[in-house]
Design a protein around this motif. Structure first.
Motif, PDB file in Angstrom:
ATOM      1  N   MET A   1       0.943  -1.048  -0.013  1.00  0.00           N
ATOM      2  CA  MET A   1      -0.050  -0.104  -0.004  1.00  0.00           C
ATOM      3  C   MET A   1       0.953   1.288  -0.112  1.00  0.00           C
ATOM      4  SD  MET A   1      -3.203  -0.821  -0.250  1.00  0.00           S
ATOM      5  CE  MET A   1      -4.015   0.550   0.569  1.00  0.00           C
ATOM      6  N   PRO A   2       0.523   2.197  -0.760  1.00  0.00           N
ATOM      7  CA  PRO A   2       1.164   3.431  -0.807  1.00  0.00           C
ATOM      8  C   PRO A   2       1.210   4.310   0.697  1.00  0.00           C
ATOM      9  CG  PRO A   2      -0.133   3.506  -2.541  1.00  0.00           C
ATOM     10  CD  PRO A   2      -0.533   2.322  -1.814  1.00  0.00           C
ATOM     11  N   THR A   3       2.289   4.769   0.919  1.00  0.00           N
ATOM     12  CA  THR A   3       2.500   5.436   2.399  1.00  0.00           C
ATOM     13  C   THR A   3       2.106   6.939   2.249  1.00  0.00           C
ATOM     14  OG1 THR A   3       4.795   5.961   1.998  1.00  0.00           O
ATOM     15  CG2 THR A   3       4.295   3.972   2.959  1.00  0.00           C
ATOM     16  N   ASP A   4       2.140   7.498   3.053  1.00  0.00           N
ATOM     17  CA  ASP A   4       1.607   9.146   3.124  1.00  0.00           C
ATOM     18  C   ASP A   4       2.758   9.570   2.744  1.00  0.00           C
ATOM     19  OD1 ASP A   4      -0.696   8.395   4.576  1.00  0.00           O
ATOM     20  OD2 ASP A   4      -0.571   9.908   6.162  1.00  0.00           O
ATOM     21  N   ALA A   5       4.136   9.194   2.898  1.00  0.00           N
ATOM     22  CA  ALA A   5       5.266   9.756   2.425  1.00  0.00           C
ATOM     23  C   ALA A   5       5.307   9.889   0.738  1.00  0.00           C
ATOM     24  CB  ALA A   5       6.601   9.332   3.086  1.00  0.00           C
ATOM     25  N   HIS A   6       4.791   8.875   0.310  1.00  0.00           N
ATOM     26  CA  HIS A   6       4.608   8.540  -1.117  1.00  0.00           C
ATOM     27  C   HIS A   6       3.743   9.481  -1.832  1.00  0.00           C
ATOM     28  CE1 HIS A   6       3.329   6.617  -4.844  1.00  0.00           C
ATOM     29  NE2 HIS A   6       4.645   6.181  -4.739  1.00  0.00           N
ATOM     30  N   GLU A   7       2.664   9.601  -1.162  1.00  0.00           N
ATOM     31  CA  GLU A   7       1.304  10.017  -1.742  1.00  0.00           C
ATOM     32  C   GLU A   7       1.302  11.873  -1.595  1.00  0.00           C
ATOM     33  OE1 GLU A   7      -1.246   8.372  -3.582  1.00  0.00           O
ATOM     34  OE2 GLU A   7       0.432   7.316  -3.636  1.00  0.00           O
ATOM     35  N   ALA A   8       2.085  12.313  -0.630  1.00  0.00           N
ATOM     36  CA  ALA A   8       1.868  13.584  -0.139  1.00  0.00           C
ATOM     37  C   ALA A   8       2.376  14.615  -1.184  1.00  0.00           C
ATOM     38  CB  ALA A   8       3.004  13.939   1.062  1.00  0.00           C
ATOM     39  N   VAL A   9       3.124  14.472  -2.344  1.00  0.00           N
ATOM     40  CA  VAL A   9       3.686  15.393  -3.245  1.00  0.00           C
ATOM     41  C   VAL A   9       2.509  15.422  -4.231  1.00  0.00           C
ATOM     42  CG1 VAL A   9       5.996  15.125  -2.822  1.00  0.00           C
ATOM     43  CG2 VAL A   9       4.985  13.712  -4.602  1.00  0.00           C
ATOM     44  N   LEU A  10       1.817  14.511  -4.475  1.00  0.00           N
ATOM     45  CA  LEU A  10       0.883  14.200  -5.625  1.00  0.00           C
ATOM     46  C   LEU A  10      -0.323  15.208  -5.818  1.00  0.00           C
ATOM     47  CD1 LEU A  10       0.613  10.363  -5.781  1.00  0.00           C
ATOM     48  CD2 LEU A  10       2.090  12.055  -7.418  1.00  0.00           C
ATOM     49  N   ALA A  11      -1.038  15.644  -4.446  1.00  0.00           N
ATOM     50  CA  ALA A  11      -2.060  16.311  -4.398  1.00  0.00           C
ATOM     51  C   ALA A  11      -1.627  17.819  -4.792  1.00  0.00           C
ATOM     52  CB  ALA A  11      -2.823  16.350  -3.159  1.00  0.00           C
ATOM     53  N   PRO A  12      -0.671  18.422  -4.247  1.00  0.00           N
ATOM     54  CA  PRO A  12      -0.245  19.944  -4.875  1.00  0.00           C
ATOM     55  C   PRO A  12       0.328  19.879  -6.415  1.00  0.00           C
ATOM     56  CG  PRO A  12       0.925  19.411  -2.756  1.00  0.00           C
ATOM     57  CD  PRO A  12       0.156  18.003  -3.131  1.00  0.00           C
ATOM     58  N   LEU A  13       0.876  18.724  -6.841  1.00  0.00           N
ATOM     59  CA  LEU A  13       1.560  18.860  -8.225  1.00  0.00           C
ATOM     60  C   LEU A  13       0.041  18.680  -8.967  1.00  0.00           C
ATOM     61  CD1 LEU A  13       4.248  16.414  -7.874  1.00  0.00           C
ATOM     62  CD2 LEU A  13       4.320  18.729  -8.725  1.00  0.00           C
ATOM     63  N   THR A  14      -0.883  17.862  -8.646  1.00  0.00           N
ATOM     64  CA  THR A  14      -1.990  17.480  -9.401  1.00  0.00           C
ATOM     65  C   THR A  14      -2.959  18.716  -9.484  1.00  0.00           C
ATOM     66  OG1 THR A  14      -2.076  15.223  -8.801  1.00  0.00           O
ATOM     67  CG2 THR A  14      -4.246  16.545  -9.711  1.00  0.00           C
ATOM     68  N   TYR A  15      -3.072  19.600  -8.386  1.00  0.00           N
ATOM     69  CA  TYR A  15      -3.916  20.827  -8.242  1.00  0.00           C
ATOM     70  C   TYR A  15      -2.999  21.800  -9.360  1.00  0.00           C
ATOM     71  CZ  TYR A  15      -5.446  25.428  -6.584  1.00  0.00           C
ATOM     72  OH  TYR A  15      -5.682  26.610  -6.778  1.00  0.00           O
ATOM     73  N   ALA A  16      -1.818  22.006  -9.192  1.00  0.00           N
ATOM     74  CA  ALA A  16      -1.133  22.943 -10.082  1.00  0.00           C
ATOM     75  C   ALA A  16      -1.281  22.792 -11.453  1.00  0.00           C
ATOM     76  CB  ALA A  16       0.328  23.068  -9.528  1.00  0.00           C
ATOM     77  N   CYS A  17      -1.216  21.591 -11.909  1.00  0.00           N
ATOM     78  CA  CYS A  17      -1.431  21.214 -13.392  1.00  0.00           C
ATOM     79  C   CYS A  17      -2.813  21.357 -13.968  1.00  0.00           C
ATOM     80  CB  CYS A  17      -0.664  19.811 -13.656  1.00  0.00           C
ATOM     81  SG  CYS A  17       0.843  19.563 -13.559  1.00  0.00           S
ATOM     82  N   THR A  18      -3.619  21.078 -13.139  1.00  0.00           N
ATOM     83  CA  THR A  18      -5.074  21.018 -13.424  1.00  0.00           C
ATOM     84  C   THR A  18      -5.730  22.580 -13.391  1.00  0.00           C
ATOM     85  OG1 THR A  18      -5.929  19.095 -12.345  1.00  0.00           O
ATOM     86  CG2 THR A  18      -7.383  20.506 -12.662  1.00  0.00           C
ATOM     87  N   LYS A  19      -5.020  23.607 -12.479  1.00  0.00           N
ATOM     88  CA  LYS A  19      -5.315  24.770 -12.281  1.00  0.00           C
ATOM     89  C   LYS A  19      -4.614  25.530 -13.829  1.00  0.00           C
ATOM     90  CE  LYS A  19      -4.382  28.808  -9.647  1.00  0.00           C
ATOM     91  NZ  LYS A  19      -3.340  29.876 -10.473  1.00  0.00           N
ATOM     92  N   ALA A  20      -3.449  25.219 -14.214  1.00  0.00           N
ATOM     93  CA  ALA A  20      -2.779  25.670 -15.434  1.00  0.00           C
ATOM     94  C   ALA A  20      -3.504  25.182 -16.756  1.00  0.00           C
ATOM     95  CB  ALA A  20      -1.396  25.289 -15.402  1.00  0.00           C
ATOM     96  N   ILE A  21      -3.968  24.044 -16.854  1.00  0.00           N
ATOM     97  CA  ILE A  21      -4.758  23.598 -17.901  1.00  0.00           C
ATOM     98  C   ILE A  21      -5.960  24.288 -17.961  1.00  0.00           C
ATOM     99  CG2 ILE A  21      -5.796  21.564 -19.028  1.00  0.00           C
ATOM    100  CD1 ILE A  21      -3.552  19.906 -17.774  1.00  0.00           C
ATOM    101  N   TYR A  22      -6.588  24.507 -17.028  1.00  0.00           N
ATOM    102  CA  TYR A  22      -8.146  25.012 -16.910  1.00  0.00           C
ATOM    103  C   TYR A  22      -7.847  26.548 -17.527  1.00  0.00           C
ATOM    104  CZ  TYR A  22     -12.278  27.424 -15.099  1.00  0.00           C
ATOM    105  OH  TYR A  22     -13.423  28.253 -14.982  1.00  0.00           O
ATOM    106  N   GLU A  23      -6.692  27.318 -16.902  1.00  0.00           N
ATOM    107  CA  GLU A  23      -6.391  28.660 -17.399  1.00  0.00           C
ATOM    108  C   GLU A  23      -6.095  28.863 -18.780  1.00  0.00           C
ATOM    109  OE1 GLU A  23      -3.664  29.975 -14.699  1.00  0.00           O
ATOM    110  OE2 GLU A  23      -4.861  30.200 -12.874  1.00  0.00           O
ATOM    111  N   MET A  24      -5.853  27.530 -19.586  1.00  0.00           N
ATOM    112  CA  MET A  24      -5.589  28.030 -20.982  1.00  0.00           C
ATOM    113  C   MET A  24      -6.468  28.515 -21.673  1.00  0.00           C
ATOM    114  SD  MET A  24      -3.298  24.525 -21.598  1.00  0.00           S
ATOM    115  CE  MET A  24      -1.703  24.263 -20.539  1.00  0.00           C
ATOM    116  N   GLY A  25      -8.039  28.092 -21.414  1.00  0.00           N
ATOM    117  CA  GLY A  25      -9.184  28.773 -21.916  1.00  0.00           C
ATOM    118  C   GLY A  25      -9.741  28.109 -22.994  1.00  0.00           C
ATOM    119  N   HIS A  26      -9.566  26.597 -23.268  1.00  0.00           N
ATOM    120  CA  HIS A  26     -10.371  25.773 -24.017  1.00  0.00           C
ATOM    121  C   HIS A  26     -11.321  25.106 -23.451  1.00  0.00           C
ATOM    122  CE1 HIS A  26      -8.085  22.625 -22.078  1.00  0.00           C
ATOM    123  NE2 HIS A  26      -8.692  21.897 -22.554  1.00  0.00           N
TER     124      HIS A  26
END
Length: 347
Positions: free
Chosen positions: A1-26
């Motif tokens: 099972m993935p640990t918290d240490a493994h999963e911790a960086v994924l939420a900020p990275l996912t949010y940042a990329c999702t936000k940038a893609i949304y702002e592209m305006g398509h």
């Protein structure tokens, strides 16, 4: 099972990329770009579930609807660096549309081991009740933020470094070369040193290439519509000549044809309005995409670092609790015996 240490960086990275893609305006319902975790990558050399996976698919006419992988991130906590780099290499071989890949390495100073049964620590903890997180955790300081986290004389976790390796495609015809450590490559660190600017700039370049990929779907759609109109126009000219011959042979249904033509002209005018609106929306979307530029920093790295520290400490406590629970189970088995223990567990 993935640990918290493994999963911790994924939420900020996912949010940042999702936000940038949304702002592209398509319109993300039309050209769909989704940032998700553990979605399947199917290749000839590797089938995997990347920790973060950006894929694109299109519902526009005259374009391919097959999902294409554009960006992959893998996080390495328990695994070594070499296996993860090897995995990324296979992704780039099989994923000819990949624009960027990255790896986060969060190694421990030495492999974790729980307290040995015959130690004073084990004997002391065996006679103590399970501690809550707040009772268990020592004082958090800058020096021990990444470890060692030592409780009751035992080191539950100790992260030695946090390294980031990132690549972006530099050629429209050649895949990413994982062995390349100059052009199209960036290195960053969150611990023990902190330098992240090069990685963030490379992520911005990767998002620009994703923007270019989105734009290509709209261009294919417009070109396909143009060719379809040209083909339709050629057919209409042929049909028009044929209808002229037929009308010259018989005028019996002239009145009925006039009525049909009037309805036809209304329908055609509606189609022209819809087409003009469609083309106006396309023009606005293309303008948005062409004018979009990434806003640096792409990622809130301080937030990510804080989340990682929390994940590391949570992992330490999880190890303590799991070991303590197993210890108590073993003690109960010794007291009641295997069959009695199983009966109690099922009760």
């Amino acid at each position: 099972m993935p640990t918290d240490a493994h999963e911790a960086v994924l939420a900020p990275l996912t949010y940042a990329c999702t936000k940038a893609i949304y702002e592209m305006g398509h319109d993300n319902a039309v050209v769909q770009v989704h940032v998700s975790g553990n979605t399947r990558f199917l290749g000839d050399h590797i089938t995997g579930d990347p920790d973060m996976h950006i894929r694109v698919s299109s519902t526009l006419s005259h374009t391919s609807s097959e999902p294409k992988s554009l960006f992959i991130i893998e996080v390495c906590f328990v695994q070594g660096e070499i296996p993860i780099i090897g995995k990324l290499n296979y992704y780039t071989i099989d994923g000819q549309d990949l624009e960027s890949v990255s790896s986060f390495h969060v190694p421990e100073r030495k492999p974790y081991s729980c307290p040995a049964d015959d130690t004073d620590i084990a004997r002391r903890l065996r006679s103590s009740p399970l501690k809550s997180y707040d009772e268990w955790k020592p004082e958090l300081t800058k020096k021990n933020a990444f470890g060692p986290v030592i409780v009751d004389g035992h080191t539950w976790i100790d992260v030695s470094k946090v390294d980031i390796h990132a690549w972006v495609r530099t050629s429209p015809t050649a895949p990413i070369d994982i062995n390349q450590r100059s052009a199209g490559y960036a290195y960053g660190s969150l611990h023990p040193e902190y330098h992240i600017d090069d990685v963030d700039k490379l992520l911005g370049s990767a998002l620009k290439r994703i923007r270019r990929k989105i734009l290509s779907y709209y261009e294919e759609h417009i070109e396909g519509n143009r060719r379809a109109r040209e083909a339709s126009s050629g057919v209409a000219e042929k049909d028009g000549g044929r209808e002229a011959v037929e009308e010259s042979e018989s005028d019996v249904e002239a009145d009925h044809k006039d009525i049909e033509l009037s309805y036809s002209s209304i329908s055609e005018s509606d189609d022209e309005i819809d087409e003009e609106l469609h083309e106006a929306e396309l023009a606005a979307t293309i303008s948005n995409l062409c004018n979009w530029e990434p806003k640096l920093p792409i990622v809130n790295w301080k937030e990510l670092k804080g989340a990682l520290i929390t994940g590391i400490w949570n992992t330490g406590y999880s190890r303590y609790k799991s070991w303590h629970d197993n210890l108590k189970k073993c003690d109960r088995q010794e007291v009641f015996g295997d069959q009695e223990y199983r009966n109690e567990a099922l009760a």
